[in-house]
Design a protein around this motif. Structure first.
Motif, short mmCIF file in Angstrom:
data_model
loop_
_atom_site.label_atom_id
_atom_site.label_comp_id
_atom_site.label_asym_id
_atom_site.label_seq_id
_atom_site.Cartn_x
_atom_site.Cartn_y
_atom_site.Cartn_z
N GLY A 1 28.50 -7.62 3.58
CA GLY A 1 29.00 -6.56 2.72
C GLY A 1 28.65 -6.69 1.26
N TYR A 2 27.87 -7.72 0.91
CA TYR A 2 27.49 -7.91 -0.48
C TYR A 2 26.14 -7.30 -0.83
N GLY A 3 25.47 -6.67 0.14
CA GLY A 3 24.28 -5.90 -0.18
C GLY A 3 22.95 -6.55 0.14
N LYS A 4 22.93 -7.48 1.10
CA LYS A 4 21.67 -8.17 1.41
C LYS A 4 20.63 -7.19 1.96
N THR A 5 21.02 -6.41 2.95
CA THR A 5 20.08 -5.43 3.51
C THR A 5 19.73 -4.36 2.48
N SER A 6 20.71 -3.94 1.70
CA SER A 6 20.44 -2.94 0.66
C SER A 6 19.41 -3.47 -0.33
N LEU A 7 19.50 -4.74 -0.70
CA LEU A 7 18.53 -5.31 -1.63
C LEU A 7 17.14 -5.33 -1.01
N LEU A 8 17.03 -5.72 0.25
CA LEU A 8 15.71 -5.74 0.89
C LEU A 8 15.09 -4.35 0.89
N ARG A 9 15.89 -3.34 1.19
CA ARG A 9 15.37 -1.98 1.22
C ARG A 9 14.94 -1.52 -0.18
N ILE A 10 15.67 -1.93 -1.20
CA ILE A 10 15.28 -1.60 -2.56
C ILE A 10 13.97 -2.29 -2.92
N LEU A 11 13.84 -3.55 -2.55
CA LEU A 11 12.61 -4.29 -2.85
C LEU A 11 11.39 -3.67 -2.18
N CYS A 12 11.60 -3.04 -1.02
CA CYS A 12 10.50 -2.41 -0.30
C CYS A 12 10.23 -0.98 -0.74
N GLY A 13 11.07 -0.45 -1.62
CA GLY A 13 10.91 0.94 -2.04
C GLY A 13 11.47 1.94 -1.07
N LEU A 14 12.29 1.47 -0.12
CA LEU A 14 12.89 2.37 0.87
C LEU A 14 14.22 2.94 0.39
N ALA A 15 14.76 2.39 -0.67
CA ALA A 15 15.98 2.89 -1.29
C ALA A 15 15.85 2.69 -2.79
N LEU A 16 16.57 3.49 -3.54
CA LEU A 16 16.50 3.42 -5.00
C LEU A 16 17.67 2.61 -5.54
N PRO A 17 17.42 1.77 -6.54
CA PRO A 17 18.54 1.07 -7.17
C PRO A 17 19.31 2.02 -8.08
N GLU A 18 20.54 1.65 -8.36
CA GLU A 18 21.32 2.41 -9.34
C GLU A 18 20.65 2.32 -10.71
N SER A 19 20.11 1.15 -10.98
CA SER A 19 19.34 0.94 -12.21
C SER A 19 18.44 -0.26 -12.00
N GLY A 20 17.48 -0.43 -12.91
CA GLY A 20 16.56 -1.55 -12.80
C GLY A 20 15.20 -1.13 -12.26
N GLU A 21 14.32 -2.11 -12.11
CA GLU A 21 12.94 -1.80 -11.76
C GLU A 21 12.35 -2.89 -10.87
N ILE A 22 11.48 -2.47 -9.93
CA ILE A 22 10.72 -3.39 -9.09
C ILE A 22 9.25 -3.28 -9.48
N ARG A 23 8.60 -4.43 -9.66
CA ARG A 23 7.17 -4.44 -9.98
C ARG A 23 6.42 -5.29 -8.95
N TRP A 24 5.22 -4.83 -8.64
CA TRP A 24 4.30 -5.59 -7.80
C TRP A 24 3.03 -5.83 -8.61
N ASN A 25 2.72 -7.10 -8.85
CA ASN A 25 1.58 -7.45 -9.69
C ASN A 25 1.63 -6.71 -11.02
N ASP A 26 2.84 -6.68 -11.57
CA ASP A 26 3.13 -6.14 -12.90
C ASP A 26 3.01 -4.61 -12.98
N VAL A 27 2.96 -3.93 -11.84
CA VAL A 27 2.92 -2.46 -11.82
C VAL A 27 4.18 -1.96 -11.12
N PRO A 28 4.96 -1.05 -11.71
CA PRO A 28 6.13 -0.51 -11.02
C PRO A 28 5.74 0.07 -9.67
#
Length: 208
Positions: A37-64
């Motif tokens: 319930g602390y968001g482990k699966t939610s975080l994985l989906r955000i890291l993959c671009g399958l869900a949007l974070p409330e705020s913040g940014e994910i970069r791959w090789n320094d590109v959003p």
């Protein structure tokens, strides 16, 4: 390199985490931990671009990742907790379809070997609808034994329903992937015999 800066996640009306920062460099493995319930699966989906974070940014090789999704997804292999199978197809047919859909061309004999390694030697020709949940899960995991060219593996509870031998084999495969310059982000509730202990991100420490 995978990089996340100041991520926050809200699921429905429930805040899960905020102020989350991470980076995963080539050769590294990161285990995402925390109570249910602390968001482990939610975080994985955000890291993959399958869900949007409330705020913040994910970069791959320094590109959003939202600026160049095609490049990012070519480098990504994501296996969620639920098996995505066609019930009318056999494990072999499902595995070959999954590879083709992801742009990976793999020889049929190599697919068979992967399914045998993951413990499905006796289920190769059965329709997926008769497989147990654990067996269905193994069909997806067989992709990890195919020598995929994808650099970033994001895995949600990959060791669930595996026996001791399969856990050891999969742990060795993940370790080998990192040793070759790949990256792994995973959740798991059980210990696995990795070549090196992974770094740990505990979501309880960034709970909202």
């Amino acid at each position: 390199m995978l990089y996340a800066n100041d991520l926050a996640c809200v699921k429905g009306d429930r805040p899960l985490f905020r102020g989350l920062n991470l980076q995963v460099a080539p050769g590294a493995m990161l285990r995402v931990a925390g109570p249910n319930g602390y968001g482990k699966t939610s975080l994985l989906r955000i890291l993959c671009g399958l869900a949007l974070p409330e705020s913040g940014e994910i970069r791959w090789n320094d590109v959003p990742i939202n600026r160049d999704r095609e490049t990012f997804h070519r480098a990504l292999l994501y296996l969620g907790h639920a098996a995505a199978l066609n019930d009318l197809l056999t494990p072999l047919e499902n595995l070959r379809f999954s590879c083709a859909a992801g742009g990976d061309k793999v020889d049929e004999d190599i697919c068979i070997d992967a399914l045998v390694r993951i413990g499905l030697a006796e289920q190769l020709d059965l329709p997926a609808r008769v497989l147990s949940q654990g067996q269905r899960r193994r069909v997806g995991l067989a992709r990890l034994f195919l020598g995929t060219r994808r650099k970033l593996w994001v895995l949600d509870e990959p060791f669930t329903a595996l026996d001791v031998a399969a856990v050891a084999d999969l742990a060795a495969t993940l370790s080998d992937h990192c040793a070759a310059g790949g990256m792994v982000v995973l959740t798991t509730h059980q210990d696995a015999p990795f070549a090196k202990p992974p770094a740990v991100l505990n979501l309880a420490e960034v709970a909202w």
